[in-house]
Design a protein around this motif. Structure first.
Motif, PDB file in Angstrom:
ATOM      1  N   SER A   1      21.264 -30.419  41.390  1.00  0.00           N
ATOM      2  CA  SER A   1      21.563 -31.157  40.176  1.00  0.00           C
ATOM      3  C   SER A   1      22.985 -30.896  39.695  1.00  0.00           C
ATOM      4  N   GLN A   2      23.639 -31.930  39.161  1.00  0.00           N
ATOM      5  CA  GLN A   2      24.983 -31.774  38.588  1.00  0.00           C
ATOM      6  C   GLN A   2      24.891 -32.061  37.087  1.00  0.00           C
ATOM      7  N   LYS A   3      24.270 -31.186  36.376  1.00  0.00           N
ATOM      8  CA  LYS A   3      24.091 -31.345  34.945  1.00  0.00           C
ATOM      9  C   LYS A   3      24.957 -30.328  34.217  1.00  0.00           C
ATOM     10  N   THR A   4      24.709 -30.188  32.936  1.00  0.00           N
ATOM     11  CA  THR A   4      25.472 -29.261  32.118  1.00  0.00           C
ATOM     12  C   THR A   4      25.188 -27.822  32.537  1.00  0.00           C
ATOM     13  N   PRO A   5      26.233 -26.999  32.683  1.00  0.00           N
ATOM     14  CA  PRO A   5      25.984 -25.593  33.012  1.00  0.00           C
ATOM     15  C   PRO A   5      25.173 -24.908  31.909  1.00  0.00           C
ATOM     16  N   VAL A   6      24.128 -24.191  32.308  1.00  0.00           N
ATOM     17  CA  VAL A   6      23.365 -23.409  31.335  1.00  0.00           C
ATOM     18  C   VAL A   6      23.750 -21.946  31.418  1.00  0.00           C
ATOM     19  N   ILE A   7      24.403 -21.574  32.526  1.00  0.00           N
ATOM     20  CA  ILE A   7      24.913 -20.209  32.685  1.00  0.00           C
ATOM     21  C   ILE A   7      26.342 -20.311  33.204  1.00  0.00           C
ATOM     22  N   SER A   8      27.243 -19.612  32.545  1.00  0.00           N
ATOM     23  CA  SER A   8      28.633 -19.601  32.977  1.00  0.00           C
ATOM     24  C   SER A   8      29.133 -18.165  32.967  1.00  0.00           C
ATOM     25  N   VAL A   9      29.533 -17.683  34.126  1.00  0.00           N
ATOM     26  CA  VAL A   9      30.055 -16.332  34.273  1.00  0.00           C
ATOM     27  C   VAL A   9      31.542 -16.449  34.598  1.00  0.00           C
ATOM     28  N   GLU A  10      32.384 -15.880  33.750  1.00  0.00           N
ATOM     29  CA  GLU A  10      33.832 -16.054  33.872  1.00  0.00           C
ATOM     30  C   GLU A  10      34.517 -14.697  34.063  1.00  0.00           C
ATOM     31  N   ASN A  11      35.026 -14.478  35.270  1.00  0.00           N
ATOM     32  CA  ASN A  11      35.805 -13.282  35.604  1.00  0.00           C
ATOM     33  C   ASN A  11      35.113 -12.002  35.120  1.00  0.00           C
ATOM     34  N   LEU A  12      33.834 -11.878  35.435  1.00  0.00           N
ATOM     35  CA  LEU A  12      33.037 -10.741  34.982  1.00  0.00           C
ATOM     36  C   LEU A  12      33.402  -9.466  35.731  1.00  0.00           C
ATOM     37  N   ASN A  13      33.689  -8.432  34.975  1.00  0.00           N
ATOM     38  CA  ASN A  13      33.859  -7.081  35.513  1.00  0.00           C
ATOM     39  C   ASN A  13      32.915  -6.162  34.765  1.00  0.00           C
ATOM     40  N   PHE A  14      32.287  -5.245  35.512  1.00  0.00           N
ATOM     41  CA  PHE A  14      31.450  -4.247  34.837  1.00  0.00           C
ATOM     42  C   PHE A  14      31.613  -2.905  35.522  1.00  0.00           C
ATOM     43  N   ILE A  15      31.887  -1.880  34.702  1.00  0.00           N
ATOM     44  CA  ILE A  15      32.076  -0.518  35.193  1.00  0.00           C
ATOM     45  C   ILE A  15      31.044   0.380  34.526  1.00  0.00           C
ATOM     46  N   TYR A  16      30.220   1.036  35.338  1.00  0.00           N
ATOM     47  CA  TYR A  16      29.245   1.978  34.791  1.00  0.00           C
ATOM     48  C   TYR A  16      29.960   3.270  34.399  1.00  0.00           C
ATOM     49  N   GLN A  17      29.679   3.723  33.167  1.00  0.00           N
ATOM     50  CA  GLN A  17      30.247   4.976  32.674  1.00  0.00           C
ATOM     51  C   GLN A  17      29.124   6.009  32.546  1.00  0.00           C
TER      52      GLN A  17
ATOM     53  N   ILE B   1      24.724  -8.079  37.443  1.00  0.00           N
ATOM     54  CA  ILE B   1      25.074  -9.421  36.961  1.00  0.00           C
ATOM     55  C   ILE B   1      23.942  -9.994  36.112  1.00  0.00           C
ATOM     56  N   LEU B   2      22.693  -9.851  36.587  1.00  0.00           N
ATOM     57  CA  LEU B   2      21.557 -10.357  35.813  1.00  0.00           C
ATOM     58  C   LEU B   2      21.501  -9.708  34.436  1.00  0.00           C
ATOM     59  N   LYS B   3      21.704  -8.395  34.373  1.00  0.00           N
ATOM     60  CA  LYS B   3      21.632  -7.696  33.085  1.00  0.00           C
ATOM     61  C   LYS B   3      22.766  -8.106  32.155  1.00  0.00           C
ATOM     62  N   ASN B   4      23.917  -8.439  32.707  1.00  0.00           N
ATOM     63  CA  ASN B   4      25.002  -8.971  31.884  1.00  0.00           C
ATOM     64  C   ASN B   4      24.661 -10.367  31.378  1.00  0.00           C
ATOM     65  N   MET B   5      23.974 -11.156  32.186  1.00  0.00           N
ATOM     66  CA  MET B   5      23.548 -12.489  31.768  1.00  0.00           C
ATOM     67  C   MET B   5      22.560 -12.427  30.619  1.00  0.00           C
ATOM     68  N   LEU B   6      21.779 -11.354  30.566  1.00  0.00           N
ATOM     69  CA  LEU B   6      20.721 -11.229  29.560  1.00  0.00           C
ATOM     70  C   LEU B   6      21.163 -10.464  28.319  1.00  0.00           C
TER      71      LEU B   6
END
Length: 583
Positions: free
Chosen positions: A304-320, A353-358
């Motif tokens: 499908s080419q519909k409206t994005p419901v999830i958009s991830v933009e240049n995601l960086n995550f560092i565990y501390q 990535i999933l946990k950042n989405m949530l």
């Protein structure tokens, strides 16, 4: 004559406070140096059988044990767990239950240290075991900072460092990426052949059983159904149908062709046998087949080419504070109505990535938008109204006294009326098929049903997006497909599904699109069939296409068969069509 490695004599066992025997009058002999696979549906008794081997049953779990369990001739009821540990190494399906030290190095060293092994040998064993499971360089990492698959690798390394004469693996590769499964089981076979180690391995990886097992036994409700060579087990198509044994995909193909009256010369249990049999069966019609291939392209899926419901933009995550850079500059969007799989090696960043989405984690940098909301600025409770999330371990999400109460919890917190709550509970119970256990205590259910309860709880909130993190881990063939059918029904209603899995056959069957992650970055993002059409590239992310897809790629192009079949049914239909033309 030396005693067998393992001998069960008329063994029955029931857990404390229960009346049902989960192992019933079982007799079994595993010879020294033998590799025995144990297969069966969830609840068949596989884990119980494994825990009988090192005295966990009955010394730790209690219950009622009848008959005799002999390990290298030692009666487990007359020995101790400590003594049996020098004979048997065991790796459980949930690595969390076996990891308790502060570093990877100390975890692997713990067993040999307690056996009084000299320091230099301990160091050698640590290096050897970590190299085998691919954790070299992780020595100072905390086990809590590892991914689920990495934890499983660590548990295997800790068992190997003991250098036992018997190794028991209870679904010990269930959380590993596809290449990791191949590598670990290759080492298991090497330990078996080179060192004479006896192996008892509970698994549902039919392809690997066919490659490395000497024999396989099938359990059902604690009773022995049959025991024989992999060929004897997988060529008995009735076992697959009745007990849902996960046979190799080429064996499933052989069964479909036989049912259609087009049996292959040799019933296949390996890729090579299927390739040779198909080539031989239709070789006389090659000229016609080439012409047919031009008008019969491999199937493609529509996204499908519909409206994005999830958009991830240049995601960086560092565990501390470990400073583990788990996700590096990841960008992608998911459209409304898509079904997308995130795949890749253990520790590649999928769950992060999933946990950042949530909103369970906040990006170190970059932005994540879900249903038009920035996850940085929205509460998890509000996000739950839009996104249903199922964790890798369903037990972490269960807390109510009954299934109905568990499902009603979310709608109740939304402030809905009693009638509205009941309506949503009924809707969710029916969708996942839990009508018969709605009054039951959730933790007492089978793992498959526990996962369904968590999914139902998410669906009761009527989310726009369903996110599943390894939902089929530890599930049998039937349970895997039941869970994914629930996701498919949700998707077919026009809503969005995102799931993580190491089961490539499920990705092939259910996902329209696959995002391949490698070392925290996107390696490939495309339609599923195009992803699996690049086996050398995806192997960099420890991804191996399903066996049926590998078969299409291995067959001579002159046969005119699709190069990237995604399912057994697709390949069976294509082969039957070519056989008809050839005939």
């Amino acid at each position: 004559m030396p005693a067998p490695a393992i001998q069960l004599i008329d063994v029955s066992y029931r857990y404390p406070r229960t009346k049902r025997y989960v192992i019933s009058r079982l007799n079994l002999t595993v010879q020294k140096g033998e590799l025995m696979a144990v297969m069966g549906e969830n609840g068949a008794g596989k884990s119980t059988l494994c825990q009988l081997m090192n005295g966990i049953i009955p010394h730790s779990l209690g219950g009622k044990l009848k008959g005799k369990v002999l390990i290298d001739g030692i009666d487990t009821q007359e020995s101790t767990i400590a003594e049996l540990a020098t004979h048997v190494g065991i790796v459980l399906d949930d690595p969390e239950t076996q990891l308790f030290t502060t570093t990877v190095l100390s975890e692997v060293a713990f067993g040999p240290e307690n056996l009084g092994v000299p320091a230099q040998e301990i160091r050698e064993r640590i290096a050897w075991a970590l190299d085998i499971v691919g954790l070299t360089g992780f020595e100072d990492r905390s086990p809590t900072a590892l991914s689920g698959g990495q934890k499983q690798r660590l548990a295997i390394a800790a068992a190997l460092a003991m250098k036992p004469s018997i190794l028991v693996l209870d679904e010990a590769t269930s959380q590993l990426d596809p290449l990791g499964v191949v590598e670990v089981l290759r080492v298991v076979r090497e330990l078996n052949v080179k060192y004479g180690m006896s192996i008892l391995m509970a698994t549902d990886h039919g392809e690997e059983v066919a490659k490395i097992a000497d024999r396989a036994l099938v359990l059902h409700q604690g009773q022995l159904v049959t025991c024989g060579s992999p060929r004897e087990i997988f060529s008995d198509t009735g076992l697959f149908k009745k007990f849902m044994i996960r046979a190799p995909q080429v064996s499933q193909l052989g069964a479909r062709l036989a049912e259609a009256g087009k049996s292959l010369p040799v019933f296949p249990i390996s890729l090579e046998e299927a390739c040779g049999g198909i080539s031989q069966s239709i070789k006389n019609g090659i000229d016609h087949l080439e012409e047919a291939a031009e008008t019969s392209p491999a199937p493609t899926s529509s996204i499908s080419q519909k409206t994005p419901v999830i958009s991830v933009e240049n995601l960086n995550f560092i565990y501390q504070p470990q400073k583990v850079h788990a996700v590096r500059g990841v960008s992608f969007s998911i459209q409304e109505g898509e079904c997308v799989a995130l795949i890749g090696q253990n520790g590649s960043g999928k769950t992060t990535i999933l946990k950042n989405m949530l909103g369970l984690l906040i990006p170190s940098s970059g932005k994540v938008l879900v249903a038009g909301m920035d996850t940085h600025n929205i509460a998890v409770a509000e996000m739950a109204q839009h996104v249903g999330f199922v964790l890798q371990n369903p037990d972490q999400q269960l807390f109510a006294e009954t299934v109905e109460q568990e499902i009603a919890f979310g709608p109740h917190n939304l402030g809905l009326s009693k009638d509205a709550i009941q309506e949503r509970v009924e809707e969710a119970v029916e969708m996942v098929g839990l009508e018969s256990v709605r009054k039951e205590f959730p933790p007492a259910l089978s793992k498959g049903d526990r996962a369904k309860v968590v999914i139902a709880s998410a669906l009761a909130l009527r989310p726009e997006i369903l996110v599943l993190d390894e939902p089929t881990t530890g599930q049998d063939y039937k349970g895997c497909h039941q869970i994914m059918q629930i996701a498919r029904t949700f998707h077919q209603s026009g809503r969005t599904v995102v799931f993580v899995t190491h089961h490539m056959a499920l990705v092939a069957e259910y996902a329209q699109r696959a995002i391949v992650l490698c070392n925290g970055q996107i390696l490939l993002d495309d339609r599923t069939e195009r992803v699996f059409a690049q086996p050398e590239l995806v192997r960099q992310a420890h991804v191996i296409p399903p066996q049926i897809t590998e078969l299409g790629q291995a067959l001579p192009a002159s046969l005119g068969l699709p190069r990237t079949c995604l399912t057994v049914a697709q390949m069976a239909n294509a082969v039957l069509a070519r056989m008809t033309v050839a005939g």
